[in-house]
Write a protein that holds these residues in place. Sequence first.
Motif, PDB file in Angstrom:
ATOM      1  N   LEU A   7      15.837   4.057  -0.693  1.00 27.02           N
ATOM      2  CA  LEU A   7      15.459   2.642  -0.636  1.00 27.02           C
ATOM      3  C   LEU A   7      15.848   2.017   0.696  1.00 27.02           C
ATOM      4  O   LEU A   7      15.778   0.799   0.858  1.00 27.02           O
ATOM      5  CB  LEU A   7      16.131   1.857  -1.772  1.00 27.02           C
ATOM      6  N   LYS A   8      16.233   2.843   1.663  1.00 28.48           N
ATOM      7  CA  LYS A   8      16.775   2.345   2.925  1.00 28.48           C
ATOM      8  C   LYS A   8      15.835   1.355   3.605  1.00 28.48           C
ATOM      9  O   LYS A   8      16.283   0.420   4.277  1.00 28.48           O
ATOM     10  CB  LYS A   8      17.040   3.530   3.859  1.00 28.48           C
ATOM     11  N   ALA A   9      14.530   1.556   3.434  1.00 23.57           N
ATOM     12  CA  ALA A   9      13.565   0.687   4.104  1.00 23.57           C
ATOM     13  C   ALA A   9      13.342  -0.630   3.364  1.00 23.57           C
ATOM     14  O   ALA A   9      12.617  -1.486   3.861  1.00 23.57           O
ATOM     15  CB  ALA A   9      12.227   1.406   4.259  1.00 23.57           C
ATOM     16  N   TYR A  10      13.957  -0.815   2.170  1.00 23.94           N
ATOM     17  CA  TYR A  10      13.768  -2.049   1.404  1.00 23.94           C
ATOM     18  C   TYR A  10      14.141  -3.245   2.263  1.00 23.94           C
ATOM     19  O   TYR A  10      15.137  -3.202   2.978  1.00 23.94           O
ATOM     20  CB  TYR A  10      14.638  -2.001   0.149  1.00 23.94           C
ATOM     21  N   PRO A  11      13.334  -4.332   2.307  1.00 21.73           N
ATOM     22  CA  PRO A  11      12.234  -4.663   1.393  1.00 21.73           C
ATOM     23  C   PRO A  11      10.844  -4.196   1.829  1.00 21.73           C
ATOM     24  O   PRO A  11       9.851  -4.696   1.321  1.00 21.73           O
ATOM     25  CB  PRO A  11      12.299  -6.190   1.355  1.00 21.73           C
ATOM     26  N   VAL A  12      10.757  -3.268   2.802  1.00 20.97           N
ATOM     27  CA  VAL A  12       9.442  -2.726   3.175  1.00 20.97           C
ATOM     28  C   VAL A  12       9.096  -1.669   2.128  1.00 20.97           C
ATOM     29  O   VAL A  12       9.427  -0.486   2.282  1.00 20.97           O
ATOM     30  CB  VAL A  12       9.465  -2.140   4.600  1.00 20.97           C
ATOM     31  N   LEU A  13       8.435  -2.080   1.057  1.00 22.95           N
ATOM     32  CA  LEU A  13       8.287  -1.244  -0.129  1.00 22.95           C
ATOM     33  C   LEU A  13       7.519   0.035   0.147  1.00 22.95           C
ATOM     34  O   LEU A  13       7.819   1.086  -0.429  1.00 22.95           O
ATOM     35  CB  LEU A  13       7.602  -2.041  -1.238  1.00 22.95           C
ATOM     36  N   ALA A  14       6.514  -0.024   1.023  1.00 27.43           N
ATOM     37  CA  ALA A  14       5.681   1.151   1.270  1.00 27.43           C
ATOM     38  C   ALA A  14       6.486   2.302   1.863  1.00 27.43           C
ATOM     39  O   ALA A  14       6.097   3.463   1.727  1.00 27.43           O
ATOM     40  CB  ALA A  14       4.526   0.783   2.196  1.00 27.43           C
ATOM     41  N   GLN A  43       9.149  -1.526 -15.520  1.00 26.73           N
ATOM     42  CA  GLN A  43       9.410  -2.312 -14.317  1.00 26.73           C
ATOM     43  C   GLN A  43       8.603  -1.799 -13.133  1.00 26.73           C
ATOM     44  O   GLN A  43       8.253  -0.627 -13.060  1.00 26.73           O
ATOM     45  CB  GLN A  43      10.897  -2.294 -13.965  1.00 26.73           C
ATOM     46  N   ARG A  44       8.349  -2.744 -12.201  1.00 22.93           N
ATOM     47  CA  ARG A  44       7.640  -2.484 -10.939  1.00 22.93           C
ATOM     48  C   ARG A  44       6.306  -1.796 -11.188  1.00 22.93           C
ATOM     49  O   ARG A  44       6.001  -0.745 -10.653  1.00 22.93           O
ATOM     50  CB  ARG A  44       8.546  -1.721  -9.963  1.00 22.93           C
ATOM     51  N   TRP A  45       5.519  -2.481 -12.035  1.00 23.52           N
ATOM     52  CA  TRP A  45       4.197  -1.975 -12.419  1.00 23.52           C
ATOM     53  C   TRP A  45       3.126  -2.252 -11.366  1.00 23.52           C
ATOM     54  O   TRP A  45       2.078  -1.649 -11.402  1.00 23.52           O
ATOM     55  CB  TRP A  45       3.776  -2.598 -13.753  1.00 23.52           C
ATOM     56  N   ASN A  46       3.390  -3.159 -10.441  1.00 25.67           N
ATOM     57  CA  ASN A  46       2.389  -3.498  -9.414  1.00 25.67           C
ATOM     58  C   ASN A  46       2.283  -2.392  -8.383  1.00 25.67           C
ATOM     59  O   ASN A  46       3.286  -1.997  -7.781  1.00 25.67           O
ATOM     60  CB  ASN A  46       2.778  -4.789  -8.699  1.00 25.67           C
ATOM     61  N   ARG A  47       1.083  -1.887  -8.164  1.00 31.71           N
ATOM     62  CA  ARG A  47       0.876  -0.930  -7.083  1.00 31.71           C
ATOM     63  C   ARG A  47       0.788  -1.669  -5.752  1.00 31.71           C
ATOM     64  O   ARG A  47       0.608  -2.894  -5.719  1.00 31.71           O
ATOM     65  CB  ARG A  47      -0.381  -0.105  -7.340  1.00 31.71           C
ATOM     66  N   LEU A  48       0.924  -0.928  -4.664  1.00 29.75           N
ATOM     67  CA  LEU A  48       0.951  -1.522  -3.332  1.00 29.75           C
ATOM     68  C   LEU A  48      -0.397  -1.380  -2.640  1.00 29.75           C
ATOM     69  O   LEU A  48      -1.079  -0.366  -2.807  1.00 29.75           O
ATOM     70  CB  LEU A  48       2.033  -0.848  -2.477  1.00 29.75           C
ATOM     71  N   ASP A  49      -0.758  -2.395  -1.844  1.00 28.77           N
ATOM     72  CA  ASP A  49      -1.964  -2.259  -1.033  1.00 28.77           C
ATOM     73  C   ASP A  49      -1.625  -1.529   0.263  1.00 28.77           C
ATOM     74  O   ASP A  49      -0.494  -1.057   0.456  1.00 28.77           O
ATOM     75  CB  ASP A  49      -2.606  -3.620  -0.759  1.00 28.77           C
ATOM     76  N   SER A  50      -2.581  -1.408   1.172  1.00 28.04           N
ATOM     77  CA  SER A  50      -2.389  -0.620   2.391  1.00 28.04           C
ATOM     78  C   SER A  50      -1.290  -1.196   3.292  1.00 28.04           C
ATOM     79  O   SER A  50      -0.698  -0.471   4.097  1.00 28.04           O
ATOM     80  CB  SER A  50      -3.700  -0.528   3.179  1.00 28.04           C
ATOM     81  N   SER A  51      -0.984  -2.488   3.117  1.00 25.48           N
ATOM     82  CA  SER A  51       0.077  -3.104   3.924  1.00 25.48           C
ATOM     83  C   SER A  51       1.434  -3.055   3.237  1.00 25.48           C
ATOM     84  O   SER A  51       2.426  -3.539   3.791  1.00 25.48           O
ATOM     85  CB  SER A  51      -0.287  -4.560   4.240  1.00 25.48           C
ATOM     86  N   GLY A  52       1.480  -2.479   2.038  1.00 27.83           N
ATOM     87  CA  GLY A  52       2.737  -2.371   1.311  1.00 27.83           C
ATOM     88  C   GLY A  52       3.051  -3.568   0.435  1.00 27.83           C
ATOM     89  O   GLY A  52       4.159  -3.677  -0.097  1.00 27.83           O
ATOM     90  N   LYS A  53       2.084  -4.449   0.225  1.00 25.65           N
ATOM     91  CA  LYS A  53       2.302  -5.641  -0.595  1.00 25.65           C
ATOM     92  C   LYS A  53       1.923  -5.357  -2.046  1.00 25.65           C
ATOM     93  O   LYS A  53       0.858  -4.795  -2.309  1.00 25.65           O
ATOM     94  CB  LYS A  53       1.458  -6.796  -0.059  1.00 25.65           C
TER      95      LYS A  53
END
Length: 372
Positions: free
Chosen positions: A125-132, A342-352
């Motif tokens: 998770l080191k890159a958090y909050p950059v989820l992608a 939890q965290r059911w939302n998938r990410l778009d190409s920008s990681g959102k």
Amino acid sequence: MRNPLDRAALDAAVEEVHRAGIPGLFAEVRDGDEVWRGAAGVADVDTGRPVTAGMRHRVGSITKTFTAAAVLQQAERGRIGLDRPIGRYLPELVPGDRGDAITVRMLINHTSGLAEYLPYAYPSLKAYPVLADTGPQSLDDHRLTRFDPAELIEMGVGAPAVGAPGGTPGVYSNTNYLLLARLLERVTGTTAERCITRNVIERAGLRDTVFPEGPHVEGPHSRLYEAWFGMIDPPRDYSVYDMSWVGPSASLISTVTDINRFFRMLLTGEIVGPSSLAQMQRTVPVISQEGKTIDYGLGLHPMEGPGQGTFWGHGGTVWGGGALAMTRADGRRQMTVAVNLQRWNRLDSSGKPQPHPIDDALTTLYRVAMYG
């Protein structure tokens, strides 16, 4: 204006959340003496065992309200000064100028500027909050890891500051509440868990609220399914987990009935005194873990309702599980909801994170519960 509980609408709303993709959820909604409890879906996707409204559940950061209340109680007894520097109490954990600048109040309302330790304890998770750029590997690596809270605090204190002490907006950080737990230990001579149990949980008469002694949830409970933004597919069960990674910041096990009882008693002055409650409801802007700016008090979060006044409460998540509690300021209208995904939302190409039908279904449930 009183809106009586619409039981048929509540039944339909929880079923819709299940149909939208949550394996199982359960809730209690109260209006004075009128109570509705409901559940939909399964506690185990393999066996089809159903969820029930009385199940125990990991309630995550709702724990923070309990910890904050325990600190306010000690402040009422003169053992803690809310505006005294934390370095006066815990110089070995927050040394030097930062220990002199960060007050107890700043820890409770997340304006200390101390960073979140989690990305340092969980390397994937080191890159958090950059989820992608994150991954779920560390969740498996640390299933049974017994963390030392002092080491977690050192990670957060040693990380680059996320703001100046007392500056706003603050940044939500579990480091703050692990420090508050150590503060409770220092001034009471017992563990934070025992202090909170004796002075908050038992005082409120909660029968099914406990800090875990091991990785298991004792009693009837659901499995907890983590998707980590679609990177775990199908979602994986994390119901057996050592909760020392959050301790008195987010490890409580409770029921929707107990959580409603706690917030009702807190907001009617039966846990802390009126002056302390007023301080808990004095808010500042804080950036949440989801990156949103919210108003945050001393372990309480206000939520405005159209024409219905202010609701107070807290939300919480752990790996696979989540809960949300809302109580009207007069303590009468209440809702606590627990979900096992939890965290059911998938990410778009920008990681959102992208919208999901679950989000709309939950919003509808909250509206029906709180406004009728």
